[in-house]
Design a protein around this motif. Structure first.
Motif, mmCIF file in Angstrom:
data_model
loop_
_atom_site.group_PDB
_atom_site.id
_atom_site.type_symbol
_atom_site.label_atom_id
_atom_site.label_comp_id
_atom_site.label_asym_id
_atom_site.label_seq_id
_atom_site.Cartn_x
_atom_site.Cartn_y
_atom_site.Cartn_z
ATOM 1 N N THR A 1 0.840 -1.194 0.000
ATOM 2 C CA THR A 1 0.000 0.000 0.000
ATOM 3 C C THR A 1 0.877 1.247 0.000
ATOM 4 O OG1 THR A 1 -1.774 -1.119 1.216
ATOM 5 C CG2 THR A 1 -1.795 1.276 1.217
ATOM 6 N N HIS A 2 0.622 2.108 -0.965
ATOM 7 C CA HIS A 2 1.399 3.335 -1.148
ATOM 8 C C HIS A 2 0.403 4.488 -1.275
ATOM 9 C CE1 HIS A 2 4.430 5.667 -3.943
ATOM 10 N NE2 HIS A 2 4.194 6.311 -2.810
ATOM 11 N N VAL A 3 0.501 5.466 -0.390
ATOM 12 C CA VAL A 3 -0.359 6.644 -0.455
ATOM 13 C C VAL A 3 0.511 7.861 -0.746
ATOM 14 C CG1 VAL A 3 -1.872 8.180 0.848
ATOM 15 C CG2 VAL A 3 -2.168 5.718 1.024
ATOM 16 N N ALA A 4 0.117 8.626 -1.755
ATOM 17 C CA ALA A 4 0.797 9.872 -2.096
ATOM 18 C C ALA A 4 -0.164 11.012 -1.821
ATOM 19 C CB ALA A 4 1.222 9.858 -3.563
ATOM 20 N N VAL A 5 0.190 11.888 -0.889
ATOM 21 C CA VAL A 5 -0.748 12.894 -0.394
ATOM 22 C C VAL A 5 -0.096 14.276 -0.390
ATOM 23 C CG1 VAL A 5 -0.066 12.354 1.990
ATOM 24 C CG2 VAL A 5 -2.246 13.520 1.555
ATOM 25 N N ALA A 6 -0.892 15.291 -0.702
ATOM 26 C CA ALA A 6 -0.438 16.676 -0.598
ATOM 27 C C ALA A 6 -0.533 17.092 0.873
ATOM 28 C CB ALA A 6 -1.299 17.584 -1.467
ATOM 29 N N PRO A 7 0.579 17.404 1.532
ATOM 30 C CA PRO A 7 0.529 17.712 2.971
ATOM 31 C C PRO A 7 -0.265 18.982 3.252
ATOM 32 C CG PRO A 7 2.710 18.179 2.090
ATOM 33 C CD PRO A 7 1.949 17.468 1.011
ATOM 34 N N THR A 8 -0.961 18.965 4.366
ATOM 35 C CA THR A 8 -1.801 20.088 4.768
ATOM 36 C C THR A 8 -0.956 21.231 5.333
ATOM 37 O OG1 THR A 8 -2.078 19.004 6.906
ATOM 38 C CG2 THR A 8 -3.799 18.647 5.268
ATOM 39 N N LYS A 9 -1.525 22.428 5.344
ATOM 40 C CA LYS A 9 -0.843 23.587 5.917
ATOM 41 C C LYS A 9 -0.559 23.361 7.391
ATOM 42 C CE LYS A 9 -1.252 28.618 6.433
ATOM 43 N NZ LYS A 9 -2.099 29.815 6.168
ATOM 44 N N ASN A 10 -1.540 22.809 8.105
ATOM 45 C CA ASN A 10 -1.373 22.464 9.521
ATOM 46 C C ASN A 10 -0.678 21.109 9.598
ATOM 47 O OD1 ASN A 10 -1.586 21.717 12.181
ATOM 48 N ND2 ASN A 10 -3.700 22.383 12.417
ATOM 49 N N LEU A 11 0.587 21.097 9.992
ATOM 50 C CA LEU A 11 1.361 19.868 9.986
ATOM 51 C C LEU A 11 0.844 18.847 10.990
ATOM 52 C CD1 LEU A 11 3.705 18.596 8.506
ATOM 53 C CD2 LEU A 11 5.250 19.498 10.249
ATOM 54 N N ASP A 12 0.139 19.297 12.025
ATOM 55 C CA ASP A 12 -0.424 18.363 13.002
ATOM 56 C C ASP A 12 -1.325 17.336 12.333
ATOM 57 O OD1 ASP A 12 0.889 19.681 14.984
ATOM 58 O OD2 ASP A 12 -0.873 20.693 15.803
ATOM 59 N N ARG A 13 -2.014 17.747 11.296
ATOM 60 C CA ARG A 13 -2.922 16.831 10.606
ATOM 61 C C ARG A 13 -2.157 15.760 9.841
ATOM 62 N NH1 ARG A 13 -6.481 21.266 7.668
ATOM 63 N NH2 ARG A 13 -7.192 19.474 6.439
ATOM 64 N N MET A 14 -1.012 16.111 9.290
ATOM 65 C CA MET A 14 -0.177 15.118 8.624
ATOM 66 C C MET A 14 0.471 14.178 9.645
ATOM 67 S SD MET A 14 -0.089 14.997 5.284
ATOM 68 C CE MET A 14 -1.876 15.037 5.518
ATOM 69 N N GLU A 15 0.835 14.720 10.791
ATOM 70 C CA GLU A 15 1.403 13.883 11.839
ATOM 71 C C GLU A 15 0.384 12.847 12.298
ATOM 72 O OE1 GLU A 15 2.690 16.604 14.826
ATOM 73 O OE2 GLU A 15 4.383 17.360 13.648
ATOM 74 N N TRP A 16 -0.857 13.296 12.452
ATOM 75 C CA TRP A 16 -1.941 12.370 12.823
ATOM 76 C C TRP A 16 -2.100 11.287 11.776
ATOM 77 C CZ3 TRP A 16 -6.514 11.274 10.249
ATOM 78 C CH2 TRP A 16 -7.471 10.539 10.959
ATOM 79 N N PHE A 17 -2.081 11.661 10.501
ATOM 80 C CA PHE A 17 -2.235 10.678 9.426
ATOM 81 C C PHE A 17 -1.112 9.654 9.442
ATOM 82 C CE2 PHE A 17 -0.459 9.767 5.158
ATOM 83 C CZ PHE A 17 -1.307 8.697 4.864
ATOM 84 N N VAL A 18 0.127 10.116 9.549
ATOM 85 C CA VAL A 18 1.265 9.199 9.536
ATOM 86 C C VAL A 18 1.174 8.216 10.695
ATOM 87 C CG1 VAL A 18 3.775 9.037 9.863
ATOM 88 C CG2 VAL A 18 2.818 10.719 8.272
ATOM 89 N N GLU A 19 0.852 8.720 11.873
ATOM 90 C CA GLU A 19 0.733 7.853 13.048
ATOM 91 C C GLU A 19 -0.303 6.759 12.821
ATOM 92 O OE1 GLU A 19 0.521 8.897 17.637
ATOM 93 O OE2 GLU A 19 -1.445 9.167 16.692
ATOM 94 N N LYS A 20 -1.487 7.136 12.390
ATOM 95 C CA LYS A 20 -2.572 6.166 12.226
ATOM 96 C C LYS A 20 -2.332 5.236 11.047
ATOM 97 C CE LYS A 20 -4.310 8.040 15.745
ATOM 98 N NZ LYS A 20 -3.988 7.410 17.055
ATOM 99 N N ALA A 21 -1.735 5.743 9.979
ATOM 100 C CA ALA A 21 -1.450 4.900 8.819
ATOM 101 C C ALA A 21 -0.451 3.805 9.179
ATOM 102 C CB ALA A 21 -0.925 5.745 7.666
ATOM 103 N N VAL A 22 0.572 4.154 9.957
ATOM 104 C CA VAL A 22 1.557 3.155 10.372
ATOM 105 C C VAL A 22 0.907 2.126 11.287
ATOM 106 C CG1 VAL A 22 3.718 2.769 11.623
ATOM 107 C CG2 VAL A 22 3.498 4.721 10.076
ATOM 108 N N GLU A 23 0.037 2.570 12.175
ATOM 109 C CA GLU A 23 -0.645 1.635 13.070
ATOM 110 C C GLU A 23 -1.474 0.626 12.282
ATOM 111 O OE1 GLU A 23 -2.948 3.690 15.976
ATOM 112 O OE2 GLU A 23 -1.247 4.790 16.790
#
Length: 236
Positions: free
Chosen positions: A77-99
């Motif tokens: 599984t490979h996801v290519a995403v445009a990161p959001t202005k608020n980096l906290d939202r990308m941090e949340w995504f990375v954490e949950k995606a890895v889980e």
């Protein structure tokens, strides 16, 4: 039991020294003493069991007692995403995606992207923490931010899909993701991909998909893609 990340550990090693940060956490925070057991993972499928040989808060020494290797998942599984202005939202995504389980995350610089630069150091630390917490054996690849056109030109169109919000016929991601052993899903920025970006992908043979009827935020859509692909993948 405490799990620590040991990226340079090899199966042949009989001993290992934790990094200073991991040593401090093990000895000062968790108060591990000589003889206590600890788990290690290298992010490349290696799982280790060790005991504390010297409980030094800066250089905790370990004795390796067991090693096993976990095979990579059969579905990529490979996801290519445009990161959001608020980096906290990308941090949340990375954490949950890895889980949940993801093999690769790429970051796209699109026409409507609000974030034009991205430093991976913080995201890599979050990925490692999520790896340890979830018991995963393989650390996903995190790619540097790249221009959308360059990325589209680099992927295999037969296993790549674009999730956009423009009108037109789209197939459910769950349907196409279950048809093979891997997929890459493109997720746009808050304002979605531009028509030109969509046409560029379609012209390359990349197929449009839908993640459902709701209009999702960027990080939610990216996580939905990971979860959908995870459920669709062959199990076992």
């Amino acid at each position: 039991m405490l799990t620590c990340f040991a990226p340079d550990l090899t199966p042949a090693a009989a001993t290992y020294q934790l990094s200073e940060d991991e040593s401090k956490h093990a000895v000062r925070v968790l108060r591990l003493n000589e003889g206590d057991a600890i788990d290690l993972l290298d992010g490349r499928g290696g799982l280790y069991t060790a005991t504390v040989a010297a409980a030094n808060p800066k250089r905790c020494q370990l004795r390796i007692t067991h090693h096993e290797t976990v095979a990579p998942r059969p579905y990529f599984t490979h996801v290519a995403v445009a990161p959001t202005k608020n980096l906290d939202r990308m941090e949340w995504f990375v954490e949950k995606a890895v889980e949940i389980g993801v093999e690769r995350i790429s970051f796209l610089r699109c026409a409507r992207s609000e974030r034009r630069e991205l430093k991976l150091e913080r995201l890599e630390k979050i990925a490692i923490s999520a790896l340890k917490q979830s018991g995963q054996a393989w650390l996903p690849q995190l790619d540097e931010l790249v221009d959308y056109a360059a990325f589209v030109a680099s992927v295999a169109p037969e296993t790549t899909f674009i999730a956009h919000l423009e009108a037109g016929e789209r197939t459910a991601l769950a349907q196409v993701a279950s048809a093979g052993l891997g997929c890459c899903v493109l997720i746009g920025p808050e304002g979605d991909f531009t028509p030109a970006e969509i046409n560029l992908a379609l012209g390359r043979g990349i197929r449009p998909v839908t993640l459902g009827t709701s209009r999702l935020r960027t990080e939610t859509a990216a996580l939905a893609a990971v979860f959908t692909a995870h459920l669709a993948r062959p199990q076992g």
